[in-house]
Write an enzyme that holds these catalytic residues in place. Structure first.
Site, PDB file in Angstrom:
ATOM      1  N   GLU A  27      -1.783   0.352  -8.844  1.00  0.00           N
ATOM      2  CA  GLU A  27      -3.225   0.612  -8.924  1.00  0.00           C
ATOM      3  C   GLU A  27      -3.516   2.084  -8.686  1.00  0.00           C
ATOM      4  O   GLU A  27      -3.089   2.647  -7.678  1.00  0.00           O
ATOM      5  CB  GLU A  27      -3.973  -0.200  -7.856  1.00  0.00           C
ATOM      6  CG  GLU A  27      -3.936  -1.696  -8.051  1.00  0.00           C
ATOM      7  CD  GLU A  27      -4.561  -2.430  -6.868  1.00  0.00           C
ATOM      8  OE1 GLU A  27      -5.539  -1.913  -6.288  1.00  0.00           O
ATOM      9  OE2 GLU A  27      -4.056  -3.511  -6.523  1.00  0.00           O
TER      10      GLU A  27
ATOM     11  N   LYS B 184       0.865  -1.181   0.000  1.00  0.00           N
ATOM     12  CA  LYS B 184       0.000   0.000   0.000  1.00  0.00           C
ATOM     13  C   LYS B 184       0.899   1.228   0.000  1.00  0.00           C
ATOM     14  O   LYS B 184       1.730   1.392   0.899  1.00  0.00           O
ATOM     15  CB  LYS B 184      -0.870   0.016   1.257  1.00  0.00           C
ATOM     16  CG  LYS B 184      -1.929  -1.063   1.265  1.00  0.00           C
ATOM     17  CD  LYS B 184      -3.159  -0.608   0.513  1.00  0.00           C
ATOM     18  CE  LYS B 184      -4.289  -1.610   0.630  1.00  0.00           C
ATOM     19  NZ  LYS B 184      -5.415  -1.250  -0.238  1.00  0.00           N
TER      20      LYS B 184
ATOM     21  N   ASP C  15      -0.479  -0.202  -4.600  1.00  0.00           N
ATOM     22  CA  ASP C  15      -1.836   0.346  -4.595  1.00  0.00           C
ATOM     23  C   ASP C  15      -1.820   1.722  -3.955  1.00  0.00           C
ATOM     24  O   ASP C  15      -1.521   1.855  -2.776  1.00  0.00           O
ATOM     25  CB  ASP C  15      -2.767  -0.597  -3.819  1.00  0.00           C
ATOM     26  CG  ASP C  15      -4.218  -0.148  -3.874  1.00  0.00           C
ATOM     27  OD1 ASP C  15      -4.508   0.863  -4.549  1.00  0.00           O
ATOM     28  OD2 ASP C  15      -5.068  -0.806  -3.248  1.00  0.00           O
TER      29      ASP C  15
ATOM     30  N   LYS D 142     -13.004  -6.537  -7.037  1.00  0.00           N
ATOM     31  CA  LYS D 142     -13.381  -6.812  -5.648  1.00  0.00           C
ATOM     32  C   LYS D 142     -14.876  -7.128  -5.651  1.00  0.00           C
ATOM     33  O   LYS D 142     -15.707  -6.217  -5.635  1.00  0.00           O
ATOM     34  CB  LYS D 142     -13.078  -5.593  -4.774  1.00  0.00           C
ATOM     35  CG  LYS D 142     -11.580  -5.327  -4.671  1.00  0.00           C
ATOM     36  CD  LYS D 142     -11.257  -4.075  -3.887  1.00  0.00           C
ATOM     37  CE  LYS D 142      -9.742  -3.980  -3.690  1.00  0.00           C
ATOM     38  NZ  LYS D 142      -9.284  -2.605  -3.443  1.00  0.00           N
TER      39      LYS D 142
ATOM     40  N   ASP E 198      -8.793  -0.084 -10.331  1.00  0.00           N
ATOM     41  CA  ASP E 198      -9.514  -0.680  -9.212  1.00  0.00           C
ATOM     42  C   ASP E 198     -10.811   0.107  -9.022  1.00  0.00           C
ATOM     43  O   ASP E 198     -11.868  -0.290  -9.498  1.00  0.00           O
ATOM     44  CB  ASP E 198      -8.629  -0.647  -7.961  1.00  0.00           C
ATOM     45  CG  ASP E 198      -9.333  -1.149  -6.710  1.00  0.00           C
ATOM     46  OD1 ASP E 198     -10.507  -1.546  -6.799  1.00  0.00           O
ATOM     47  OD2 ASP E 198      -8.732  -1.138  -5.620  1.00  0.00           O
TER      48      ASP E 198
END
EC number: 4.2.1.113
Length: 337
Positions: A199, A142, A170, A248, A222
């Site tokens: 992402e 992250k 991400d 997701k 995403d």
């Protein structure tokens, strides 16, 4: 012959790692619904768990909608055709579609339990699991929570230290174009090809595409996958700089909707990565099965179980977390009128 349809609904509330931050909010517990559907002797389970700060629906709204759908489903004998899921909230559509697919034997048993280890900021956490990893070495970091130059340095350091490593990063749309460039500046050009994808680096898809063109760092969609513009015209977003879309299901919708997206991506030579919305072990094992069934050559993004204190009903194969069942204090049956 009349089919007898029944269902049960439960609500769970599990303590989670106190360090978990979702869009500037600490998440103290993960809450969701567990649904069991039965038709004659067949049964299936699903999980409905809207993710705070990310889902459009609240848990209360999801519970109300799921109950209404299940009551209509159980009252019918199937002769009037299938009850649609498309109009439901994404988390409700996904959980119900999993329960129905399990009941009908349409969700394969085999799962892809290989994970890309997830790091929230301390790269030292990654060295051990990566050195022990068999096969393709993929980790996820992250970024965007600290300074962009720090993120760039950490990514570069890991790629330098582990020559066969590929990184997924991400940023959750957290960078301005100049901050994204600052990140790239600290990743050596010879290491950039081993960033599998980053992402959503910037606040808009246009800025993210420009960043990818200027730096040669591949990107993935995403949040964009759930935007109206993407849904109206997916091929417009499948440019050479885009290497993957992250799906997701809790935020996207039914299994059928997810499979449509996977097929669209694959038709354009783009990876589809099934990813977690911090579901319980029940939901995560179903995501692993979906990943094996529809994206067998791609490591899914499911390394979130360790954020929880417990597993729910079904264990993740390699987890040592304690497993709770329906008798647990953390799971409450929802009384039906």
């Amino acid at each position: 012959m009349t089919m007898i349809r029944k269902f049960k609904l439960y609500q769970y509330s599990i303590p989670v790692d106190s360090q978990l931050i979702l869009r500037n909010r600490f998440l103290k517990k993960r809450e969701g619904l567990l649904v069991q559907v039965c038709c004659d002797d067949a049964q299936g389970w699903g999980e409905i768990a809207p993710l705070p700060e990310f889902s459009q629906e609240t848990l209360e709204q999801a519970r109300e909608q799921a109950l209404a759908w299940l009551e209509e489903w159980s009252a019918s004998d199937g002769s009037a055709g299938k009850l649609p899921l498309e109009h439901l909230f994404p988390s409700v559509a996904f959980g119900l579609s999993c329960a129905l697919a399990e009941m009908k034997g349409l969700l394969h048993e085999e799962g892809n339990y290989q994970v890309a280890p997830l790091c929230y900021g301390d790269p030292d956490e990654l060295y051990d699991p990566l050195n022990q990893m068999q096969g393709e070495k993929v980790a996820k970091i992250k970024v965007g929570m600290y300074e962009a130059n720090r993120d760039g340095l950490i990514a570069d350091m890991l790629l330098e230290a582990i020559p066969d490593l590929h990184l997924r990063l991400d940023a959750n749309r957290s960078w301005t174009p100049s901050k994204a460039q600052m990140f790239a500046k600290y990743v050596k050009p010879e290491h950039r090809a081993r960033i599998q994808f980053l992402e959503e680096p910037c606040k808009t898809p246009a800025e993210s595409l420009q960043f990818a063109e200027e730096t040669g760092i591949a990107i993935a969609w995403d949040e964009t996958v759930r935007d109206a513009e993407f849904q109206q015209n997916p091929p417009h977003f499948f440019t050479p700089q885009v290497k993957a879309i992250v799906i997701k299901p809790t935020l996207v919708g039914s299994i059928q909707r997810c499979v449509e997206l996977i097929k669209q991506a694959h038709a354009h030579g783009i990876q589809a990565v099934i990813s977690s919305s911090i579901e319980s072990s029940l939901g995560l094992t179903q995501l692993a099965r979906l990943a094996q069934q529809y994206t067998p050559n791609t490591v899914p993004g499911l390394d979130t179980l360790d954020l929880m204190d417990y597993q729910v009903i079904r264990p993740w194969p390699s987890s040592t977390l304690p497993l709770i069942d329906l008798d647990s204090e953390y799971i409450v049956p929802i009384k039906l009128d």
